[in-house]
Design a protein around this motif. Structure first.
Motif, PDB file in Angstrom:
ATOM      1  N   ARG A  25       9.309   6.091 112.607  1.00 20.91           N
ATOM      2  CA  ARG A  25       9.021   6.796 113.866  1.00 20.91           C
ATOM      3  C   ARG A  25       7.535   6.694 114.209  1.00 20.91           C
ATOM      4  O   ARG A  25       6.821   7.700 114.254  1.00 20.91           O
ATOM      5  CB  ARG A  25       9.461   8.264 113.792  1.00 20.91           C
TER       6      ARG A  25
ATOM      7  N   GLU B  65      18.825   5.757 123.347  1.00 19.04           N
ATOM      8  CA  GLU B  65      19.447   4.673 122.581  1.00 19.04           C
ATOM      9  C   GLU B  65      18.643   4.340 121.324  1.00 19.04           C
ATOM     10  O   GLU B  65      19.209   4.122 120.252  1.00 19.04           O
ATOM     11  CB  GLU B  65      19.553   3.447 123.483  1.00 19.04           C
ATOM     12  N   ILE B  66      17.317   4.311 121.456  1.00 16.98           N
ATOM     13  CA  ILE B  66      16.496   3.859 120.325  1.00 16.98           C
ATOM     14  C   ILE B  66      15.901   5.024 119.533  1.00 16.98           C
ATOM     15  O   ILE B  66      15.168   4.812 118.576  1.00 16.98           O
ATOM     16  CB  ILE B  66      15.371   2.909 120.790  1.00 16.98           C
ATOM     17  N   GLY B  67      16.187   6.248 119.945  1.00 17.72           N
ATOM     18  CA  GLY B  67      15.724   7.413 119.194  1.00 17.72           C
ATOM     19  C   GLY B  67      14.244   7.696 119.350  1.00 17.72           C
ATOM     20  O   GLY B  67      13.609   8.269 118.467  1.00 17.72           O
ATOM     21  N   TYR B  68      13.703   7.304 120.505  1.00 12.02           N
ATOM     22  CA  TYR B  68      12.283   7.543 120.785  1.00 12.02           C
ATOM     23  C   TYR B  68      12.105   8.937 121.371  1.00 12.02           C
ATOM     24  O   TYR B  68      12.940   9.395 122.150  1.00 12.02           O
ATOM     25  CB  TYR B  68      11.794   6.453 121.757  1.00 12.02           C
ATOM     26  N   GLY B  69      10.991   9.592 121.033  1.00 22.46           N
ATOM     27  CA  GLY B  69      10.808  10.996 121.401  1.00 22.46           C
ATOM     28  C   GLY B  69      10.580  11.289 122.872  1.00 22.46           C
ATOM     29  O   GLY B  69      10.828  12.396 123.326  1.00 22.46           O
TER      30      GLY B  69
ATOM     31  N   LEU C   9      13.209   5.323 107.838  1.00 21.30           N
ATOM     32  CA  LEU C   9      12.669   5.527 109.185  1.00 21.30           C
ATOM     33  C   LEU C   9      11.155   5.739 109.130  1.00 21.30           C
ATOM     34  O   LEU C   9      10.633   6.320 108.186  1.00 21.30           O
ATOM     35  CB  LEU C   9      13.333   6.752 109.831  1.00 21.30           C
TER      36      LEU C   9
ATOM     37  N   GLU D  80      15.218  16.350 117.772  1.00 22.74           N
ATOM     38  CA  GLU D  80      15.614  14.946 117.663  1.00 22.74           C
ATOM     39  C   GLU D  80      16.887  14.843 116.817  1.00 22.74           C
ATOM     40  O   GLU D  80      17.362  15.835 116.272  1.00 22.74           O
ATOM     41  CB  GLU D  80      14.474  14.122 117.049  1.00 22.74           C
ATOM     42  N   VAL D  81      17.430  13.630 116.730  1.00 23.60           N
ATOM     43  CA  VAL D  81      18.712  13.438 116.066  1.00 23.60           C
ATOM     44  C   VAL D  81      18.520  12.439 114.940  1.00 23.60           C
ATOM     45  O   VAL D  81      17.758  11.481 115.076  1.00 23.60           O
ATOM     46  CB  VAL D  81      19.752  12.925 117.100  1.00 23.60           C
ATOM     47  N   ASP D  82      19.183  12.675 113.806  1.00 21.24           N
ATOM     48  CA  ASP D  82      19.101  11.724 112.690  1.00 21.24           C
ATOM     49  C   ASP D  82      19.866  10.444 113.016  1.00 21.24           C
ATOM     50  O   ASP D  82      20.797  10.448 113.814  1.00 21.24           O
ATOM     51  CB  ASP D  82      19.664  12.361 111.420  1.00 21.24           C
ATOM     52  N   GLU D  83      19.481   9.396 112.332  1.00 18.62           N
ATOM     53  CA  GLU D  83      20.095   8.099 112.599  1.00 18.62           C
ATOM     54  C   GLU D  83      21.491   8.005 111.978  1.00 18.62           C
ATOM     55  O   GLU D  83      21.703   8.418 110.841  1.00 18.62           O
ATOM     56  CB  GLU D  83      19.199   7.000 112.015  1.00 18.62           C
TER      57      GLU D  83
ATOM     58  N   PRO E 280       7.588   2.152 122.918  1.00 25.04           N
ATOM     59  CA  PRO E 280       8.704   1.196 123.024  1.00 25.04           C
ATOM     60  C   PRO E 280       8.446  -0.043 123.884  1.00 25.04           C
ATOM     61  O   PRO E 280       8.816  -1.144 123.495  1.00 25.04           O
ATOM     62  CB  PRO E 280       9.828   2.052 123.613  1.00 25.04           C
TER      63      PRO E 280
ATOM     64  N   TYR F 179      13.769   0.328 116.459  1.00 20.50           N
ATOM     65  CA  TYR F 179      12.370   0.690 116.717  1.00 20.50           C
ATOM     66  C   TYR F 179      11.826   1.679 115.685  1.00 20.50           C
ATOM     67  O   TYR F 179      10.722   1.523 115.178  1.00 20.50           O
ATOM     68  CB  TYR F 179      12.256   1.274 118.139  1.00 20.50           C
ATOM     69  N   ASN F 180      12.631   2.662 115.361  1.00 22.96           N
ATOM     70  CA  ASN F 180      12.140   3.706 114.453  1.00 22.96           C
ATOM     71  C   ASN F 180      11.985   3.245 113.013  1.00 22.96           C
ATOM     72  O   ASN F 180      11.497   3.995 112.173  1.00 22.96           O
ATOM     73  CB  ASN F 180      13.063   4.931 114.508  1.00 22.96           C
TER      74      ASN F 180
ATOM     75  N   MET G  67      15.364  -3.453 119.143  1.00 24.48           N
ATOM     76  CA  MET G  67      14.857  -2.211 119.730  1.00 24.48           C
ATOM     77  C   MET G  67      15.619  -0.991 119.214  1.00 24.48           C
ATOM     78  O   MET G  67      15.059   0.100 119.115  1.00 24.48           O
ATOM     79  CB  MET G  67      14.909  -2.272 121.259  1.00 24.48           C
ATOM     80  N   MET G  68      16.913  -1.171 118.888  1.00 21.58           N
ATOM     81  CA  MET G  68      17.653  -0.052 118.296  1.00 21.58           C
ATOM     82  C   MET G  68      17.075   0.308 116.937  1.00 21.58           C
ATOM     83  O   MET G  68      17.296   1.398 116.416  1.00 21.58           O
ATOM     84  CB  MET G  68      19.137  -0.404 118.170  1.00 21.58           C
TER      85      MET G  68
ATOM     86  N   GLY H 198      23.492   2.879 120.605  1.00 17.03           N
ATOM     87  CA  GLY H 198      22.405   3.207 119.681  1.00 17.03           C
ATOM     88  C   GLY H 198      22.886   4.102 118.567  1.00 17.03           C
ATOM     89  O   GLY H 198      24.038   4.521 118.536  1.00 17.03           O
ATOM     90  N   TYR H 199      21.968   4.394 117.654  1.00 13.56           N
ATOM     91  CA  TYR H 199      22.337   5.064 116.408  1.00 13.56           C
ATOM     92  C   TYR H 199      21.992   6.552 116.402  1.00 13.56           C
ATOM     93  O   TYR H 199      21.836   7.151 115.336  1.00 13.56           O
ATOM     94  CB  TYR H 199      21.635   4.374 115.237  1.00 13.56           C
ATOM     95  N   TYR H 200      21.813   7.118 117.579  1.00 13.71           N
ATOM     96  CA  TYR H 200      21.398   8.531 117.639  1.00 13.71           C
ATOM     97  C   TYR H 200      22.379   9.313 118.516  1.00 13.71           C
ATOM     98  O   TYR H 200      22.055   9.697 119.633  1.00 13.71           O
ATOM     99  CB  TYR H 200      19.959   8.647 118.160  1.00 13.71           C
TER     100      TYR H 200
ATOM    101  N   TYR I 157       5.935   6.361 116.857  1.00 13.08           N
ATOM    102  CA  TYR I 157       5.415   6.922 118.104  1.00 13.08           C
ATOM    103  C   TYR I 157       4.706   8.251 117.881  1.00 13.08           C
ATOM    104  O   TYR I 157       4.016   8.748 118.760  1.00 13.08           O
ATOM    105  CB  TYR I 157       6.543   7.107 119.131  1.00 13.08           C
TER     106      TYR I 157
END
Lengths: 590, 260
Positions: free
Chosen positions: A344, B198-202, A342, B222-225, A380, A405-406, A402-403, B31-33, A346
């Motif tokens: 991240r 869904e995408i784990g953005y902050g 990962l 936040e949550v791990d993937e 995003p 993205y990180n 997009m899934m 998504g993965y979160y 952002y």
């Protein structure tokens, strides 16, 4: 937690809030249209903000016109990508040519602070070679000045913003930075890893005009990554927070939401003031002894072309036919790499590490000039659009990438595109809401530009692979706008002299990115502000001569270090001193 | 607070599939979160940002620009540009409403290509070309096509080789229309906090700071993937794309790089 941190939102009473601590007391001084002010500045952005502050501090009567609003950042700005479009100049412009540019969020600001409100704030200096590329490489044009003439102003502005970066920056004219470098984000890690593997030197943690430590009434960076959406923290430098407060404290007026329509020429061949639409859409006229146009590379030529009049049928100050010509953008290809781990991206400011190892001409490459590689950190929505272009993503493919993205990191090419006469701003048939013709921009790459971009993007991709990416894609793009009213010694091939005075009209000046003859591969913001501080010194040295005489004097002015905003007090200690319990608002006590 | 109105999914829409079981996947939160919620952190956002984001979730703008027929067509097109059949119907992001709002208010991005009509006209023309292409090819309107036929028709626009050589594409360069369409859809979808989850953005981050900048570490909130495999519905061709180097690069980009 029922109430947000920093308390409930309160309307500002008699002040503008700039970040959580800084306040500007309003109402400010107001001039009347009938007052003959010393200077009118059209556009309070990177250059306009610095000019306004310097001229006010030196005691001139000065009014800054700004088409957009005077922000109260707590009231007007959000920590949200989609909600920040009010920061960008989104009025219509027509774009064409073989390689059309995009505008709006990409490169055009609106409101007090202008583009410095939404820049990423990378602040590299130009290299000494940038000022003489015709002499050295036979391309473009030389500047009518040298690096050494601008150097003291680079040093001043690096303190006034101030800039964070390494103690030793090795490229161009090597120097160090006043504030320490920022910690690395995920993208900076990628750049360092890739460059180190390839033996390329990197500058980590700057140079960037974002506070690494608190500075007066501005807190340090909180690494939230919303630089391009306007820094609500006030950690990122914009003239809105660095120079405008001092300008107002010294008696400058900012007339916001006021669109200048024309610069008027008097019978004596000197400009007499500006015709503008006020916040209510009423047409008015402000008298002035001299006018400085600081509208940036599209609106400055547009205003001059829209100010055509008898004697200047092709546009005001356009006897050279250079107004609107030699517009430049930098190659800004985005290279995106997907990593197993990962990233991240952002988090942390988009701008926090770069290399200028490829900045200078290398004859082995087969093209003149060079490029930089810089960190970028698309949020995003921007990333989705990059994936649309770079991978052709849509539908389930868009959802899938997009899934991830990180997992992605993004690096930016910043490459020098040379000045060409056919890359230009003209007037379109379409009109804006004031009935003024909008700008039409034509832009095409030439051979040297294409070779440079091809080499540059491959080099950035190489760095991305070396950093360990499993997949690397890229999107072609352009960054920044300069030129279109260039400075030069020859009135036949340039619009202004080296202090920004138009060759044609003694009391009309231009000072912004549009006067740059060439652009190097450094982000232009610092250079624009340094040029503004230098022009201010020139104007102050000339005194009333500017207002009363047509004499043109190119003597170098002394560097006035005492005109900087008085922001050294309390450095390193934010001044939260009292909290008003009634209003739950922070009160700053100087 | 007005309850948001969502258009129901077309009954024939296909869901993505779990490759191990072949069964359709439908989740409250794709998504993965798992369990990650940006909205749960709203107390740490500044009041102005909080009001804006909550308004986006709670107040779905009415359709005012598109006609009823256009709206149905656009809704169907959007479902292919950013498909949402893996989302539970209460958690679908109303894309068309916000595009309609932009066009109704005539908000622009600050430029128009010299060979393009206005965004308003481009969307109307584009929808007409899509629907008429469907009629010429299959004898029925776009919304009545099978999902695979719809996806293939749209993919031909993506590939800049429209299956039907409609005369509209002479006035409306197909690749620019495609970029406008995708851009408008992602502008809405990825502005929504449910997409951020869904995408784990902050999400919004002022005045609270980030403290873990390196190695992709999650903040405490936040949550791990947690990755899982999924396949696009068998009736879709939008999960395939060519190698980047072979791809036709559109000759200009949509603008904001979020960059430098």
């Amino acid at each position: 937690l029922k109430t947000p941190l920093l308390g409930k939102f309160e309307p500002a009473n008699g002040s503008h809030r700039l970040g959580p601590i800084q306040r500007v007391k309003t109402p400010m001084r107001r001039f009347r249209d009938s007052d003959l002010v010393d200077y009118v500045i059209v556009g309070v952005g990177s250059a306009g903000g610095v000019l306004l502050q310097r001229l006010a501090r030196a005691g001139f009567d000065v009014v800054g016109f700004e088409a957009g609003p005077f922000w109260d950042t707590e009231r007007d700005w959000v920590s949200d990508e989609a909600g920040s479009h009010n920061l960008y100049w989104e009025d219509l412009r027509i774009t064409g040519g073989a390689d059309p540019l995009t505008f709006g969020a990409n490169n055009s600001g609106r409101g007090v602070g202008g583009g410095s409100v939404h820049w990423a704030a990378f602040t590299p200096r130009f290299h000494p070679s940038d000022f003489r590329i015709y002499s050295e490489d036979g391309v473009g044009v030389d500047w009518p000045m040298t690096y050494d003439e601008l150097k003291p102003y680079y040093e001043l502005l690096e303190l006034e913003m101030p800039v964070s970066g390494p103690a030793y920056f090795p490229w161009g004219d090597p120097h160090g930075y006043p504030y320490g470098p920022h910690p690395m984000g995920g993208v900076g890690d990628v750049l360092i890893r890739g460059c180190t593997k390839l033996g390329i030197r990197v500058s980590a943690g700057g140079p960037v005009a974002i506070l690494a430590g608190s500075h007066g009434d501005r807190p340090h960076c909180i690494y939230r990554g919303f630089c391009i959406q306007g820094c609500k923290v006030g950690a990122k430098a914009s003239t809105l927070v660095t120079h405008v407060p001092d300008a107002i404290a010294n008696g400058a007026e900012i007339r916001d939401n006021s669109m200048v329509a024309r610069v008027e020429l008097g019978k004596d061949g000197r400009v007499s003031g500006v015709l503008y639409f006020d916040r209510n859409g009423q047409q008015r006229f402000q008298r002035a002894k001299a006018v400085i146009v600081s509208g940036y590379a599209i609106e400055t030529p547009r205003l001059l072309l829209n100010s055509a009049c008898p004697g200047f049928e092709k546009g005001l100050a356009n006897s050279s036919d250079c107004v609107g010509r030699f517009l430049m953008a930098q190659a800004g290809n985005i290279v995106l790499g997907r990593f197993e781990e990962l990233v991240r991206m952002y988090k942390a400011p988009p701008a926090h590490a770069l290399t200028e190892e490829f900045y200078e001409t290398d004859p082995k490459r087969g093209f003149a000039r060079g490029f930089a590689i810089q960190t970028v950190g698309p949020l995003p929505i921007a990333f989705a659009k990059q994936m649309m272009v770079a991978k052709g993503a849509w539908g389930w493919g868009m959802r899938r990438v997009m899934m991830d993205y990180n997992h992605w990191a993004a690096l930016g090419l910043l490459g020098e595109i040379l000045p060409w006469a056919d890359n230009r701003v003209t007037l379109a048939e379409e009109k804006d809401r004031f009935g003024l013709p909008v700008a039409k921009v034509s832009f095409s790459l030439h051979d040297n530009d294409k070779k440079l971009i091809d080499f540059g993007r491959k080099k950035v991709m190489e760095v991305m692979w070396a950093a360990g990416a499993q997949e690397v894609v890229q999107e072609a793009r352009y960054a920044h706008l300069v030129g279109a009213a260039r400075m030069g010694s020859d009135p036949g091939t340039s619009v202004v002299d080296k202090y920004g005075r138009t060759h044609d009209i003694p009391n009309l000046f231009i000072c912004d990115g549009s006067i740059l003859p060439t652009q190097g591969s450094a982000n232009p913001g610092l250079t624009i502000q340094a040029l503004a501080a230098r022009t201010a010194d020139y104007l102050i040295s000339q005194g009333d001569t500017i207002f009363t005489s047509n004499k043109r004097d190119l003597e170098r002015p002394p560097v006035r270090r005492n005109l900087a905003p008085p922001d050294n007090w309390g450095k390193g200690v934010p001044r939260f001193t009292t909290r008003n319990p009634k209003k739950n608002a922070v009160v700053v006590n100087r | 607070v007005k309850k948001p109105q969502f258009t129901p999914l077309p009954p024939d829409i296909d869901r993505p599939v779990d490759p191990r079981t072949g069964a359709p996947i439908v989740q409250r939160q794709p998504g993965y979160y798992p369990g990650y919620s940006t909205l749960s952190q709203q107390a740490f956002w500044d009041a102005k940002t909080r009001a804006l984001v909550l308004d986006r979730v709670k107040h779905v703008p009415p359709i005012r620009f598109f006609s009823a027929a256009e709206a149905l067509l656009m809704e169907t097109v959007c479902e292919h540009i950013v498909p949402q059949s893996d989302r539970d119907s209460e958690r679908r992001i109303p894309i068309i409403n916000f595009i309609d709002q932009r066009l109704f208010e005539n908000r622009q991005d600050g430029y128009r290509y010299e060979n393009m009509p206005s965004d308003q006209e481009a969307h109307r023309l584009g929808l007409r070309a899509i629907d008429e292409s469907a009629r010429r090819l299959h004898g029925v309107g776009f919304t009545e096509l099978k999902p695979l036929e719809r996806d293939r028709l749209l993919k031909s626009l993506h590939d800049q080789e429209p299956v039907v050589d409609h005369e509209i594409w002479k006035r409306l360069p197909v690749h620019r229309y495609w970029m406008l369409l995708v851009r408008d859809c992602v502008d809405v979808y990825y502005a929504h906090p449910w997409a951020w989850d869904e995408i784990g953005y902050g999400g919004p981050a002022y005045p609270r700071a980030y403290m873990r900048l390196e190695r992709g570490e999650a903040e405490p909130w936040e949550v791990d993937e947690h990755r899982y495999e999924w396949q696009a519905p068998p009736s879709s061709v939008s999960d395939e794309h060519g190698e980047a180097e072979e791809m036709v690069q559109h000759d200009a980009t949509p603008g904001q790089g979020g960059t430098h």
